[in-house]
Design an enzyme around this catalytic site. Sequence first.
Site, mmCIF file in Angstrom:
data_model
loop_
_atom_site.group_PDB
_atom_site.id
_atom_site.type_symbol
_atom_site.label_atom_id
_atom_site.label_comp_id
_atom_site.label_asym_id
_atom_site.label_seq_id
_atom_site.Cartn_x
_atom_site.Cartn_y
_atom_site.Cartn_z
ATOM 1 N N ARG A 1 0.851 -1.187 0.000
ATOM 2 C CA ARG A 1 0.000 0.000 0.000
ATOM 3 C C ARG A 1 0.888 1.239 0.000
ATOM 4 N NH1 ARG A 1 -2.303 2.907 4.834
ATOM 5 N NH2 ARG A 1 -3.702 4.413 3.909
ATOM 6 N N HIS B 1 -2.943 10.836 1.106
ATOM 7 C CA HIS B 1 -2.396 10.649 2.450
ATOM 8 C C HIS B 1 -1.834 12.002 2.901
ATOM 9 C CE1 HIS B 1 -0.766 7.386 5.355
ATOM 10 N NE2 HIS B 1 -0.502 8.547 5.911
ATOM 11 N N GLU C 1 -7.165 8.353 6.740
ATOM 12 C CA GLU C 1 -7.442 9.026 8.012
ATOM 13 C C GLU C 1 -8.005 10.433 7.856
ATOM 14 O OE1 GLU C 1 -4.039 8.678 10.617
ATOM 15 O OE2 GLU C 1 -4.274 6.511 10.718
ATOM 16 N N ASN D 1 -6.891 1.683 10.444
ATOM 17 C CA ASN D 1 -5.544 1.934 10.934
ATOM 18 C C ASN D 1 -5.633 1.908 12.458
ATOM 19 O OD1 ASN D 1 -5.057 2.529 8.255
ATOM 20 N ND2 ASN D 1 -4.425 4.639 8.588
ATOM 21 N N TYR E 1 -3.403 1.691 16.264
ATOM 22 C CA TYR E 1 -2.139 1.703 17.010
ATOM 23 C C TYR E 1 -2.316 1.433 18.501
ATOM 24 C CZ TYR E 1 -0.056 3.239 12.698
ATOM 25 O OH TYR E 1 0.363 3.275 11.399
ATOM 26 N N GLU F 1 -3.215 -0.161 8.361
ATOM 27 C CA GLU F 1 -1.977 0.175 9.088
ATOM 28 C C GLU F 1 -2.013 -0.413 10.487
ATOM 29 O OE1 GLU F 1 -1.000 4.377 9.498
ATOM 30 O OE2 GLU F 1 -1.455 4.734 7.393
HETATM 31 C C1 GBH Z 1 -0.927 7.058 11.078
HETATM 32 O O1 GBH Z 1 -1.699 7.920 11.864
HETATM 33 C C2 GBH Z 1 -0.604 7.704 9.769
HETATM 34 O O2 GBH Z 1 -1.503 7.276 8.761
HETATM 35 C C3 GBH Z 1 0.810 7.448 9.305
HETATM 36 O O3 GBH Z 1 1.118 8.315 8.248
HETATM 37 C C4 GBH Z 1 1.755 7.618 10.467
HETATM 38 O O4 GBH Z 1 3.106 7.529 10.092
HETATM 39 C C5 GBH Z 1 1.420 6.539 11.463
HETATM 40 O O5 GBH Z 1 0.110 6.632 11.867
HETATM 41 C C6 GBH Z 1 2.279 6.593 12.718
HETATM 42 O O6 GBH Z 1 2.048 7.738 13.447
HETATM 43 O O7 GBH Z 1 -1.751 14.256 19.885
HETATM 44 O O8 GBH Z 1 -3.377 15.500 18.639
HETATM 45 O O9 GBH Z 1 -1.205 15.114 17.712
HETATM 46 C C7 GBH Z 1 -1.960 7.418 13.166
HETATM 47 C C8 GBH Z 1 -3.099 8.097 13.859
HETATM 48 C C9 GBH Z 1 -3.821 9.992 15.033
HETATM 49 C C10 GBH Z 1 -1.813 9.007 15.655
HETATM 50 C C11 GBH Z 1 -3.384 11.273 15.717
HETATM 51 C C12 GBH Z 1 -1.330 10.272 16.313
HETATM 52 C C13 GBH Z 1 -1.872 12.298 17.315
HETATM 53 C C14 GBH Z 1 -2.925 13.146 17.891
HETATM 54 N N1 GBH Z 1 -2.673 9.291 14.548
HETATM 55 N N2 GBH Z 1 -2.438 11.036 16.792
HETATM 56 S S1 GBH Z 1 -2.278 14.620 18.580
#
Ligand code: GBH
Length: 464
Positions: free
Chosen positions: A84, A128, A173, A301, A303, A368
């Site tokens: 992807r 993206h 996202e 996605n 985490y 992801e």
């Molecule tokens: C993904 O987002 C992205 O799609 C990818 O590009 C990125 O590299 C990967 O995760 C790893 O980070 O504290 O308000 O700044 C993950 C979802 C949502 C995680 C927002 C970080 C931060 C919120 N993200 N979050 S804030």
Amino acid sequence: EVIATDDRVDLRFPTGFWWGAATAAYQIEGAASVDGRSPSIWDTFSATPGKTVAGHTGEEATDHYHRYRQDVSLMSEIGLSAYRFSVSWPRVQAGGRGPANPAGIGFYDRLVDELMERGINPVATLYHWDLPQALEDEGGWLNRDTAHRFGDYAALMAERLGDRVKLWCTLNEPWCSAFLGYGSGVHAPGRIDPAGSLAAAHHLLLAHGLAVRRVRAIAPSAQVSIALNQGAVRAVTDSPADLDAARRIDGLLNRLFLDPILRGSYPADVLADTKDVTDWAFVQPGDLAVISTPIDMVGANYYQPDLVSAAEEPATGPWPFPGSESVAFHKTPGPQTAMDWTIDPTGLRDLLLRLRRDYNDVPVIITENGAAYADRIDDDGRIPDAERIEYLHAHFAAAHEAIEAGVDLRGYFVWSLLDNFEWALGYDKRFGLIHVDYATQQRTLKESAHWYRRTIAEGGLPRR
Ligand code: GBH
């Protein structure tokens, strides 16, 4: 096609399961000013002092634009069945409109051919986060016209790659684009505008629906999806106030996107929660029919879980949940990655089960999942990232649990193929299966890449 052959494998994945890895254009390509690429909002944002850690930008990144052949060959060494990637809109259409820039679109054409030659299924994400700056100058996602520009761009891509790309992801996202980009301002374009962030969310959804229609008309055999950052939202206690906080965050993070796409309507509680922020006049007749154009599967996605409670005092500074300022976020207890994100695979299982339960058995793809660690090359040239292997093993096992419970899970894309530009956090966080030495652009497979190669070859995992 993947068939488990090893007796030690007891968590087997379905035949035809896609074992993938994911990347995004601005995070890996570099070559930001060559071959007619125009600036995106992330070029502007990262060049603005104070917006990214140490002022890092994606100007060079991993130079994938020039090294894609080597990178595809590494994918093949791992044995990926799908890859992807995302397409840089400002590379393909300078300024976000008009005919395709031959050099820019040609890059993706060659990349897709290279993947096909190696038997790796190409999965293309159309957006993206790298909006052409010229469109931002006309209002960006606050401007409804941007959705139509996106539809035209999607059509250009489908015309050129539609004969080979197996799965299209319209957006990555959109919650981040809308609420971090126009709400809290921590992502490009860095605006702080609560009402605007909801308009941006709607225009992104409209862009998604328009793109689904354009891609389907041009490439009827391709599959279409969207990658949503989906939260497993949990309340700290069962008190009515904490449960209400969880309902609000689930509403803005998950259902605001899932409901219009999969059910054709906005969730009534979210409309009520946000009525003092905006009157939603930007939703026009017919929009929801476009947004709910059927897709083939929904991308997730994931985490870490989101743990919330009611807050005594509303958030004061910029806040990415408009109308729900009186919510506090807590760390889920447990070990954490280098992002300080808690490792909790039950969140992945739970969100997959929830998609099945609440959205009519919708097919799902994990677009992801992965972990950042401070990886170092040791004296014999190995990168012993045992923690990443542990993380991935546990999350693949959680995905397997969901499959056993009936979830129609089609594949799994590890984030990320390569160490890369981690947006506002610059280059310090390493998510790759493959290590990148940024001084030399040398690539080295981490131990996790070797673990993934064995897992893919065996078609599953041993139970632990
Ligand atoms: C993904 O987002 C992205 O799609 C990818 O590009 C990125 O590299 C990967 O995760 C790893 O980070 O504290 O308000 O700044 C993950 C979802 C949502 C995680 C927002 C970080 C931060 C919120 N993200 N979050 S804030």
